[in-house]
Write an enzyme that holds these catalytic residues in place. Structure first.
Site, PDB file in Angstrom:
ATOM      1  N   GLU A 444       3.546   4.336  -9.447  1.00 31.03           N
ATOM      2  CA  GLU A 444       3.702   3.661  -8.172  1.00 31.03           C
ATOM      3  C   GLU A 444       4.885   2.695  -8.309  1.00 31.03           C
ATOM      4  OE1 GLU A 444      -0.024   3.179  -6.427  1.00 31.03           O
ATOM      5  OE2 GLU A 444       0.770   2.499  -4.526  1.00 31.03           O
ATOM      6  N   GLU A 714      -5.742  -5.854 -10.115  1.00 32.79           N
ATOM      7  CA  GLU A 714      -5.712  -5.356  -8.739  1.00 32.79           C
ATOM      8  C   GLU A 714      -7.046  -5.576  -8.027  1.00 32.79           C
ATOM      9  OE1 GLU A 714      -5.011  -1.132  -8.570  1.00 32.79           O
ATOM     10  OE2 GLU A 714      -4.330  -1.280  -6.500  1.00 32.79           O
TER      11      GLU A 714
HETATM   12  C1  BGC Z   1      -0.801  -0.497  -3.904  1.00 27.89           C
HETATM   13  C2  BGC Z   1      -1.134  -1.777  -3.206  1.00 27.89           C
HETATM   14  C3  BGC Z   1      -0.636  -1.609  -1.811  1.00 27.89           C
HETATM   15  C4  BGC Z   1      -1.543  -0.560  -1.233  1.00 27.89           C
HETATM   16  C5  BGC Z   1      -1.418  -0.334   0.203  1.00 27.89           C
HETATM   17  C6  BGC Z   1      -1.656   0.553  -3.304  1.00 27.89           C
HETATM   18  O1  BGC Z   1      -1.547   1.767  -3.901  1.00 27.89           O
HETATM   19  O2  BGC Z   1      -0.907  -0.590  -5.262  1.00 27.89           O
HETATM   20  O3  BGC Z   1      -1.062  -2.921  -3.847  1.00 27.89           O
HETATM   21  O4  BGC Z   1      -0.489  -2.724  -1.065  1.00 27.89           O
HETATM   22  O5  BGC Z   1      -1.464   0.636  -1.939  1.00 27.89           O
HETATM   23  O6  BGC Z   1      -2.571  -0.647   0.738  1.00 27.89           O
END
Ligand code: BGC
Length: 914
Positions: A444, A714
Site C-alpha cells: 500500500e 492501525e
Molecule cells: C489504509 C487506510 C486508509 C483506508 C481508507 C486503508 O487501506 O491503510 O489507512 O485511510 O484504507 O479507508
C-alpha cells in the site's frame, strides 16, 4: 541581540531555487525580556551589485518576507544581509546566501532517455557518458531526474546523499528534478553514470500490485552546467550520445525488494532511445529529499523456535538494512523483513501482505557492505538465510524519511506516555517518506488523504512539514477538480474520488501549514483547490442542502459496529460527511478572510449558515439528541461546534455516559479519535479525557505500549491480548492515524497552542492529568524555541515557560481560576510556583478496572488464589472478566477488602517499577 537561523524558503543557503520571489526568514535572540522586532532591513546583492534594498522597514515581520527587488537571474549566487532592530534600541545583523537554478524548464536541452532491453530484463539500466574537461572549472551543477528512481555517480563517487530521487509526485503533471553541486568532483577525464530503478513510476504499486502505472519504461534526464574560469559555459546532457548497460542491481521493486549480484555483474549492453517527454512538467525539488537520517545498530541476533536466524533492531522502522560481511564467491544471502514476531516468537511477515520485501545479495568473496538502492521496507526484524553465523555488529538499520527539521519534543513523568510519544514520532518518520503514507510496509504505502489530514497537526508539531506539505498539496491540487472532487490517495493511482474526512485534506492541510508556520502563500496557492472541494460538495447536495450520496469511509475502523465488510463504524456516514462539509466550509471562509477576498468570505459564511441550519434539522432532535448517539457523533457535534449552544451540555453528558458505559474506553475510529480527548477537555470533562487516555487495556493508546509496540498501530487491537493478530487482511503495525492523540498531548497536557499563525502569539494552558506529575514541551517555532515545563508534586505546582523574541504568550496557571490567572507576557523566561492539594501520582488500577485487566497481572492471580483458592477457576469466571471490580461487588459486597488489597498491591508494584 543576535540574529540566527537565517533561511531562504525555509532552507539554509539553498541552491537550485526556481522561485522568482524567494522569501526570507530569521530568528532573533536577546538577553533582554519583552524583546520585539521594531524594524528590519534586507539587502540582496549578486557579485557586482545590490539587486534589492528593502530600506529600513518598521515591522515585526521576520518570517517569509518576499524578495522585492530586480528580476533575479537564473543560476546566480546572491548574498542576503539582514539587519534588524528591537524595541529596546538594540540591533543585530546576519548573512545568508541562495543560488537560483533554472526558472524555465523548457530551457533544458536534455532529453528523457530510455533503453531497448527486452521486457523480461529486470536489471536496472545504467545510463552513462564520458567527457573531458580542458579548462579551469569555476562552478558546475548537475540537474537530474528520472522516470523511476535514480542514483548518480561521477567518476565512481555517488553524487549527493539523497535517496529515492526524484521522489513521488503526480508524474503526469509534475516531476521534480534535483540540483547538485559537482564542482569538486570533476576531473580532466570524467564518467557520469545514472542508474534507474522502477520506483513508483514503473514499479509494482497499490494493493492490486499493478506494475507500469505511469509508464512501461524507466528513463533518465540529466544536464550538467559547467562554468569555466574564462567565462565560458559548457552543457552536457542526456541524449542519444549516451550509452546504457545493465549492472549489479538485477531486480528492484519498492514492495518486493532488491537483488544485487556482485559476483557476476552480467553486463548487458543496450541502446539508448529518446523518450517522448514534456519538459513543462519539470519542477525543482520542493521538499526536503529522502535521506538516511538515522542508523540503528542491531540489538541482538537469535534463533526462533522454528529455527529462523533473526536480527532484532528493537524498533519498528522504515528504511533498509546494511550488512557487513565476507562471504564466499557466489554465496547468496536472502534477507526478509517483518515488523513483529508471532506469539510463539517466530518470524511473522503477514502484516506486509503481498509486499515480499526480500533483499538478496550475491557475494564476490571479498569483504563487502550491502545496502539496497531503490527500495525501502517497514521492519523491526530481519530473517537471514544463506549465512552460517550472524552477529549483531554486522547489521545496521538505515532509517529513511524526508529529511525535515525535528521541531517538537514532548516528555513527561510517565514512562508509558513517553513511549507513546516515541511511537508517534517513529510512526511519523516512517510514514513521511516523500509523501504522507498510511503505512510503510505492506502493498500500500499510499498517500491516503484521510490519514494525512488526521495526523497533520501532530506532524506539524514534531517536524517542520511546511515544504513537505507544500509539495504534496501541489499534487493534491494537480489531481483534483470541481468535476471529480479530490482523490482518496495522492498521487492518485486508484482513480477513486471524494470521500468525507479523506478528501477534506485539500482544505485542512493548507490550513495547518498556515497556522503552524504563518505561511500565507500556501493558502494562496491552494485557494482554488480548497474552495473547489467545498463547491464540489455543494454541487452534490440534495434539495435539503446536505451531501447524502456516494461512497464514504465513515468513522473508519471504529469499534461501535461489527466490522463486517465496510469497516465504517456506527456513526451515520452522512452525518460525518456533512459535519466535515461544515468544518471545511468554515476554513474556506477563514481562508478567504486571510486572503482578503471579501466577497468569497461572505459567500462561504452564508453557505455555512444555511448548511448548519439544514444539518441541525437533519441530525438533532428538537430536544438536542443526536441522531447518531455514538462517541464520534457527539465529538463532531462538540468539536466542530455544530450543536446548538443550548444542547451542548446534554451532548457532553451523552458522550461521558457513553464512555462510562464502555468502562472509560473509546469506541472511535479514524474520524472520532483525533478530537475525542480535545472535545472532552474543552467541555469541562477533562477528567474523562484523562481517564480514557490513561487506560491501559484494549482499546487504548497505552494498551499497544504495554504490548511492546514501538510504533502506532492501525487498529486498537492489531495484536490481541493473547498475542494473536487481527487477521482481516489489514493490520499494519505502523500507521500514524491514531497517533493524532499527539496533538492533545502537546496542546492540552503540555498546554501549547498557537493563537496567531506561526506562534507569533501563543497560549500556554496546561491541563493536569492523573498519572502525569510533570510534562514538558519544546517546540522550535519559526520565531525560535518555545519551552514549557510544569510539575505538580508534593503540594506544589511549578510552571516554567520560555517565550522567544518577537513573540508573545498568554499564560494560564493550571488549576487556578481561568480569568484570574490569565496573563499576557513577552519574550524571556517566566516561572511560577504555588501550592496545591492536587495529587497526580499514578494509579493504574482502581475499582473501575475490569477483572481481566486485574488478572493480567500475575501478582493479582497469586493474591486471589491465596485469598479464595479456586476463585479464578469457577465456571462463571469468564462472564466476570469484562466486569469492573465495582460491578462485581453488587454480587459479593463482602469481597471489597480483598479487591482493595489487590488494587493497592498492584499500584504499589507499578510505582516501584517506574
Ligand atoms: C489504509 C487506510 C486508509 C483506508 C481508507 C486503508 O487501506 O491503510 O489507512 O485511510 O484504507 O479507508
Amino acid at each position: 541581540m543576535l540574529l540566527c537561523e537565517l533561511r531562504t524558503e525555509y532552507r539554509e543557503n539553498p541552491i537550485g531555487l526556481s522561485c522568482r520571489l524567494p522569501r526570507f526568514s530569521w530568528k532573533m535572540k536577546s538577553e533582554k525580556q519583552n524583546t520585539m522586532q521594531s524594524w528590519y532591513h534586507i539587502i540582496v546583492s549578486d557579485k557586482e551589485q545590490v539587486v534589492w534594498d528593502s530600506g529600513k522597514v518598521c515591522s515585526e515581520d521576520s518570517v517569509l518576507i518576499s524578495y522585492g527587488g530586480d528580476e533575479l537571474i537564473p543560476e546566480t549566487h546572491y548574498r542576503v544581509k539582514v539587519e534588524t532592530g528591537s524595541n529596546h534600541g538594540e540591533s543585530a545583523q546576519g548573512e545568508m546566501w541562495f543560488e537560483t537554478g533554472i526558472f524555465d524548464p523548457e530551457t533544458f536541452l536534455a532529453k528523457m532517455i530510455t533503453h531497448n532491453f527486452a521486457e523480461k530484463e529486470t536489471a536496472c539500466p545504467t545510463f552513462y557518458k564520458k567527457f573531458t574537461i580542458d579548462k579551469m572549472v569555476k562552478n558546475a551543477k548537475i540537474y537530474a531526474t528520472s522516470h523511476g528512481v535514480y542514483e548518480m555517480q561521477l567518476n565512481g563517487s555517488r553524487i549527493g546523499n539523497d535517496r529515492m530521487t526524484p521522489g513521488w509526485t503526480s508524474y503526469h503533471h509534475r516531476l521534480q528534478y534535483q540540483t547538485y553541486d559537482i564542482t569538486a568532483m570533476l576531473q580532466k577525464k570524467n564518467q557520469i553514470e545514472m542508474t534507474v530503478g522502477n520506483g513508483w513510476y514503473k514499479g509494482i504499486l497499490g494493493f492490486t500490485c499493478r506494475p507500469d502505472i505511469y509508464g512501461e519504461r524507466v528513463g533518465a534526464f540529466a544536464e550538467i552546467h559547467i562554468y569555466y574560469e574564462d567565462g565560458s559555459r559548457e552543457i552536457i546532457f542526456t541524449d542519444d550520445s549516451w550509452s546504457v548497460r545493465t549492472g549489479q542491481i538485477r531486480y528492484s521493486e519498492i514492495y518486493m525488494g532488491e537483488t544485487i549480484d556482485t559476483n557476476e555483474a552480467c553486463i548487458n549492453q543496450g541502446n539508448v532511445i529518446i523518450k517522448e517527454f514534456d519538459k513543462g512538467v519539470l519542477t525543482a525539488q520542493e521538499n526536503e529529499p529522502v535521506r538516511i537520517t538515522d542508523r540503528l545498530p542491531a540489538k541482538k541476533t537469535f534463533v526462533t523456535p522454528k529455527g529462523e536466524n533473526l536480527v532484532d533492531f528493537g524498533q519498528n522502522l522504515t528504511g533498509i538494512a546494511e550488512i557487513k560481511m565476507q562471504g564466499k564467491k557466489g554465496q547468496k544471502i536472502v534477507i526478509r523483513h517483518a515488523e513483529t514476531l508471532d506469539k510463539d516468537g517466530n518470524f511473522y511477515p503477514d502484516t506486509l501482505r503481498q509486499a515480499k520485501s526480500v533483499d538478496t545479495f550475491i557475494c564476490n568473496g571479498e569483504e563487502q557492505i550491502f545496502l539496497p538502492h531503490f527500495t525501502f521496507h517497514g521492519f523491526r526484524y530481519l530473517c537471514i538465510e544463506g549465512m552460517e553465523e550472524i552477529k549483531p555488529e554486522q547489521f545496521t538499520a538505515c532509517v529513511m524519511n524526508s529529511d525535515m527539521e525535528h521541531t517538537g519534543e514532548f516528555f513527561c513523568s510517565n514512562k508509558k506516555v513517553n513511549q507513546l510519544q516515541s511511537n508517534i514520532w517513529w510512526g511519523q518518520k516512517g510514514n513521511f517518506l516523500d509523501i504522507p503514507t498510511d503505512c510503510p510496509q505492506r502493498d500500500e504505502r499510499l498517500g491516503w488523504t484521510g490519514d494525512a489530514q488526521i495526523f497533520s497537526w501532530t506532524a506539524a508539531f514534531n517536524s517542520n512539514t511546511a515544504l513537505f506539505f507544500t509539495k504534496w498539496m501541489r499534487d493534491v491540487a494537480a489531481e483534483s477538480s470541481l468535476d471529480k472532487g479530490v482523490p482518496h490517495v495522492i498521487p492518485d493511482i486508484l482513480g477513486q474520488y471524494s470521500a468525507s474526512a479523506w478528501s477534506d485534506a485539500a482544505v485542512i492541510v493548507p490550513w495547518v501549514v498556515y497556522q503552524t508556520y504563518g505561511d500565507k502563500q500556501v493558502l494562496e496557492e491552494n485557494w482554488k483547490c480548497m474552495h473547489e472541494w467545498v463547491d464540489y460538495i455543494r454541487n452534490h447536495c440534495g434539495e435539503n442542502k446536505l451531501w447524502q450520496t456516494g461512497f464514504q469511509y465513515g468513522d473508519w475502523l471504529a469499534l461501535d459496529k461489527e466490522e463486517g465488510a465496510d469497516r465504517t463504524g456506527a456513526t451515520d456516514k452522512y452525518m460525518i460527511a456533512n459535519a466535515y462539509y461544515l468544518y471545511v466550509t468554515d476554513l474556506v471562509k477563514q481562508t478567504a478572510e486571510v486572503l482578503e477576498k471579501k466577497q468569497e468570505a461572505s459567500k462561504y459564511a452564508a453557505l455555512y449558515n444555511e448548511t448548519l441550519e439544514a444539518f441541525r434539522a437533519e441530525y438533532y432532535t428538537p430536544t438536542g439528541r443526536i441522531v447518531s448517539e455514538t462517541q464520534t457523533g457527539a465529538v463532531l457535534s462538540l468539536y466542530f461546534h455544530l450543536a446548538k449552544e443550548k444542547d451542548r451540555e446534554k451532548i457532553v453528558k451523552t458522550l461521558v455516559a457513553n464512555i462510562e458505559n464502555h468502562k472509560n474506553h473509546l469506541t472511535t475510529g479514524f474520524v472520532g479519535t483525533p478530537y475525542l480527548c480535545h472535545a472532552l477537555s474543552e467541555n469541562d470533562s477533562h477528567e474523562t479525557a484523562s481517564a480514557i487516555f490513561m487506560k491501559e487495556d484494549c482499546p487504548s493508546w497505552l494498551y499497544a505500549v504495554n504490548m511492546g509496540a514501538t510504533t502506532v498501530w492501525e487498529r486498537w487491537d492489531s495484536i490481541k491480548p493473547d498475542g494473536s493478530f487481527d487477521e482481516s487482511g489489514m493490520n499494519s503495525l505502523n500507521h500514524y492515524a491514531y497517533g493524532s492523540i499527539g496533538d492533545w498531548l502537546y496542546r492540552k497536557v503540555a498546554g501549547l497552542s498557537q493563537l496567531e499563525p506561526g506562534y507569533k502569539k501563543f497560549q500556554i494552558k496546561p491541563m493536569l492529568v492523573k498519572g502525569i506529575e510533570e510534562a514538558e514541551v519544546r517546540y522550535e517555532s519559526v520565531y525560535g524555541k518555545i519551552a514549557c515545563k510544569w510539575s505538580c508534586r508534593n503540594g506544589k505546582i511549578n510552571l516554567k515557560v520560555s517565550v522567544p523574541a518577537n513573540t508573545k504568550a498568554v499564560i494560564y496557571l493550571p488549576e487556578r481560576i481561568e480569568a484570574e490567572s490569565k496573563m499576557e507576557v513577552g519574550s524571556g523566561v517566566h516561572e511560577y510556583e504555588y501550592e496545591t492539594t492536587i495529587n497526580l501520582s499514578h494509579e493504574r488500577f482502581s475499582m473501575d478496572s475490569t477483572l481481566a485487566e486485574i488478572v493480567s497481572e500475575p501478582l493479582a492471580v497469586e493474591m486471589f488464589n491465596q485469598y479464595v483458592p479456586g476463585m479464578l477457576e469457577g465456571p462463571m469466571i469468564q462472564f466476570a472478566m469484562q466486569m469492573t471490580l465495582s460491578e462485581m461487588l453488587s454480587a459479593a459486597p463482602e469481597a471489597r477488602p480483598m479487591y482493595e488489597a489487590v488494587v493497592n498491591a498492584l499500584n504499589e508494584k507499578e510505582r516501584t517499577n517506574e
